[in-house]
Scaffold this motif. Structure first.
Motif, PDB file in Angstrom:
ATOM      1  N   ARG A 174       0.826  -1.210   0.000  1.00 44.74           N
ATOM      2  CA  ARG A 174       0.000   0.000   0.000  1.00 44.74           C
ATOM      3  C   ARG A 174       0.861   1.261   0.000  1.00 44.74           C
ATOM      4  O   ARG A 174       0.469   2.278  -0.577  1.00 44.74           O
ATOM      5  CB  ARG A 174      -0.915   0.015   1.219  1.00 44.74           C
ATOM      6  CG  ARG A 174      -2.038  -0.972   1.144  1.00 44.74           C
ATOM      7  CD  ARG A 174      -2.919  -0.870   2.397  1.00 44.74           C
ATOM      8  NE  ARG A 174      -3.796  -2.013   2.490  1.00 44.74           N
ATOM      9  CZ  ARG A 174      -3.839  -2.846   3.514  1.00 44.74           C
ATOM     10  NH1 ARG A 174      -3.053  -2.657   4.568  1.00 44.74           N
ATOM     11  NH2 ARG A 174      -4.672  -3.869   3.500  1.00 44.74           N
ATOM     12  N   ALA A 175       2.018   1.201   0.635  1.00 42.61           N
ATOM     13  CA  ALA A 175       2.888   2.375   0.734  1.00 42.61           C
ATOM     14  C   ALA A 175       3.377   2.839  -0.632  1.00 42.61           C
ATOM     15  O   ALA A 175       3.679   4.003  -0.822  1.00 42.61           O
ATOM     16  CB  ALA A 175       4.073   2.061   1.634  1.00 42.61           C
ATOM     17  N   ASN A 176       3.460   1.943  -1.587  1.00 38.21           N
ATOM     18  CA  ASN A 176       3.983   2.273  -2.905  1.00 38.21           C
ATOM     19  C   ASN A 176       2.924   2.229  -4.001  1.00 38.21           C
ATOM     20  O   ASN A 176       3.265   2.178  -5.172  1.00 38.21           O
ATOM     21  CB  ASN A 176       5.110   1.297  -3.265  1.00 38.21           C
ATOM     22  CG  ASN A 176       6.236   1.359  -2.268  1.00 38.21           C
ATOM     23  OD1 ASN A 176       6.616   2.434  -1.847  1.00 38.21           O
ATOM     24  ND2 ASN A 176       6.744   0.210  -1.874  1.00 38.21           N
ATOM     25  N   ASN A 177       1.639   2.250  -3.616  1.00 41.48           N
ATOM     26  CA  ASN A 177       0.601   1.986  -4.591  1.00 41.48           C
ATOM     27  C   ASN A 177      -0.691   2.684  -4.179  1.00 41.48           C
ATOM     28  O   ASN A 177      -1.046   2.671  -3.003  1.00 41.48           O
ATOM     29  CB  ASN A 177       0.384   0.464  -4.661  1.00 41.48           C
ATOM     30  CG  ASN A 177      -0.330   0.031  -5.894  1.00 41.48           C
ATOM     31  OD1 ASN A 177      -1.268   0.668  -6.332  1.00 41.48           O
ATOM     32  ND2 ASN A 177       0.094  -1.076  -6.441  1.00 41.48           N
ATOM     33  N   ASN A 178      -1.416   3.229  -5.145  1.00 40.38           N
ATOM     34  CA  ASN A 178      -2.699   3.866  -4.865  1.00 40.38           C
ATOM     35  C   ASN A 178      -3.878   2.923  -5.067  1.00 40.38           C
ATOM     36  O   ASN A 178      -5.018   3.311  -4.832  1.00 40.38           O
ATOM     37  CB  ASN A 178      -2.883   5.105  -5.743  1.00 40.38           C
ATOM     38  CG  ASN A 178      -1.949   6.216  -5.329  1.00 40.38           C
ATOM     39  OD1 ASN A 178      -1.571   6.334  -4.162  1.00 40.38           O
ATOM     40  ND2 ASN A 178      -1.551   7.042  -6.280  1.00 40.38           N
ATOM     41  N   ASP A 179      -3.623   1.696  -5.524  1.00 38.68           N
ATOM     42  CA  ASP A 179      -4.701   0.733  -5.723  1.00 38.68           C
ATOM     43  C   ASP A 179      -5.254   0.276  -4.376  1.00 38.68           C
ATOM     44  O   ASP A 179      -4.595   0.388  -3.340  1.00 38.68           O
ATOM     45  CB  ASP A 179      -4.201  -0.503  -6.485  1.00 38.68           C
ATOM     46  CG  ASP A 179      -3.790  -0.177  -7.911  1.00 38.68           C
ATOM     47  OD1 ASP A 179      -4.391   0.744  -8.503  1.00 38.68           O
ATOM     48  OD2 ASP A 179      -2.879  -0.841  -8.431  1.00 38.68           O
ATOM     49  N   THR A 180      -6.464  -0.252  -4.401  1.00 33.74           N
ATOM     50  CA  THR A 180      -7.062  -0.825  -3.197  1.00 33.74           C
ATOM     51  C   THR A 180      -6.472  -2.207  -2.981  1.00 33.74           C
ATOM     52  O   THR A 180      -6.634  -3.100  -3.815  1.00 33.74           O
ATOM     53  CB  THR A 180      -8.595  -0.913  -3.336  1.00 33.74           C
ATOM     54  OG1 THR A 180      -9.103   0.408  -3.562  1.00 33.74           O
ATOM     55  CG2 THR A 180      -9.220  -1.507  -2.098  1.00 33.74           C
ATOM     56  N   ILE A 181      -5.768  -2.373  -1.863  1.00 35.24           N
ATOM     57  CA  ILE A 181      -5.125  -3.641  -1.535  1.00 35.24           C
ATOM     58  C   ILE A 181      -5.692  -4.113  -0.203  1.00 35.24           C
ATOM     59  O   ILE A 181      -5.640  -3.389   0.791  1.00 35.24           O
ATOM     60  CB  ILE A 181      -3.597  -3.487  -1.462  1.00 35.24           C
ATOM     61  CG1 ILE A 181      -3.066  -3.067  -2.838  1.00 35.24           C
ATOM     62  CG2 ILE A 181      -2.938  -4.770  -0.985  1.00 35.24           C
ATOM     63  CD1 ILE A 181      -1.595  -2.717  -2.869  1.00 35.24           C
TER      64      ILE A 181
END
Length: 78
Positions: free
Chosen positions: A55-62
């Motif tokens: 999540r820290a490196n990504n804007n997608d919903t994880i």
């Protein structure tokens, strides 16, 4: 959907990528379209640690989702 005979057998880290499309995380192979290719974590805490890093490196919903399996007992209608 779970029922009373289902038990949690592990957890998957899942990324939503579009309209009802998801991918499954494996630390060695990356994101995969097949849930069988995703890493099945033994504990929710372990899965959440990897999910937080992603999540820290990504804007997608994880998210972390449980995987259910049958407990092996037969249903009895009495």
């Amino acid at each position: 959907m779970e029922d009373e005979n289902d038990v949690v057998v592990g957890y998957l880290v899942i990324r939503e990528i579009g309209d009802d499309e998801v991918q499954f995380w494996d630390p060695e192979a990356g994101w995969n379209d097949d849930p069988d290719d995703g890493k099945l974590y033994e504990t929710e805490e372990e899965a959440e640690r990897d999910a937080e890093t992603l999540r820290a490196n990504n804007n997608d919903t994880i998210t972390v989702e449980p995987v259910y399996g049958d407990d092996g007992e037969d249903d009895e209608d009495v």
